[in-house]
Design a protein around this motif. Structure first.
Motif, PDB file in Angstrom:
ATOM      1  N   THR A   1      37.184  41.153  45.485  1.00  0.00           N
ATOM      2  CA  THR A   1      38.449  41.153  46.301  1.00  0.00           C
ATOM      3  C   THR A   1      39.302  42.072  45.770  1.00  0.00           C
TER       4      THR A   1
ATOM      5  N   SER B   1      44.721  41.613  51.777  1.00  0.00           N
ATOM      6  CA  SER B   1      43.382  41.492  51.099  1.00  0.00           C
ATOM      7  C   SER B   1      42.165  41.847  51.602  1.00  0.00           C
TER       8      SER B   1
ATOM      9  N   SER C   1      37.895  41.548  50.953  1.00  0.00           N
ATOM     10  CA  SER C   1      36.702  40.981  50.197  1.00  0.00           C
ATOM     11  C   SER C   1      35.338  41.706  50.515  1.00  0.00           C
TER      12      SER C   1
END
Length: 121
Positions: free
Chosen positions: A79, A97, A99
């Motif tokens: 991540t 963010s 991932s």
């Protein structure tokens, strides 16, 4: 040569998982041997956060967290969390963010060479 910014990286270890999942030193989904990477970049040239025109100034501070973690089902994840602080243009930090799940093998990866477009007349 024009410089985009000055970055400083530090490794940190998470002592306890709080389940927050953000990958910050205060908590997260877990850590791996050696810790997780935090990178702070300053002195960037002014630019835009997104193509929609949200700007950031040369005084903005970019903080990035790079975390590898394991889920209870055994899957492995990587991540990347980015935080932009810029009081000139932003009323609060701009956080994104992404991932990425580790695949067990290369069976889903099928690279192909780039195709060259024929010349136009």
């Amino acid at each position: 040569m024009f410089q985009q910014g000055v970055s400083k990286a530090t490794w940190f270890k998470q002592l306890q998982s709080t389940g927050l999942g953000f990958g910050f030193p205060e908590g997260g989904r877990g850590s791996f041997a050696g810790g997780n990477l935090k990178v702070v970049t300053i002195n960037m040239r002014a630019g835009y956060l997104r193509k929609n025109g949200v700007p950031y100034s040369e005084n903005a501070v970019l903080t990035e967290y790079f975390n590898r973690h394991h889920e209870p089902d055994g899957s492995e994840w990587f991540t990347v969390t980015t935080i932009v602080d810029d009081p000139q243009y932003l009323t609060m930090p701009f956080i994104t963010s992404s991932s990425f799940k580790k695949e067990p093998d290369g069976s889903k990866w099928h690279p192909a060479p780039c195709e060259i477009d024929p010349p136009r007349n």
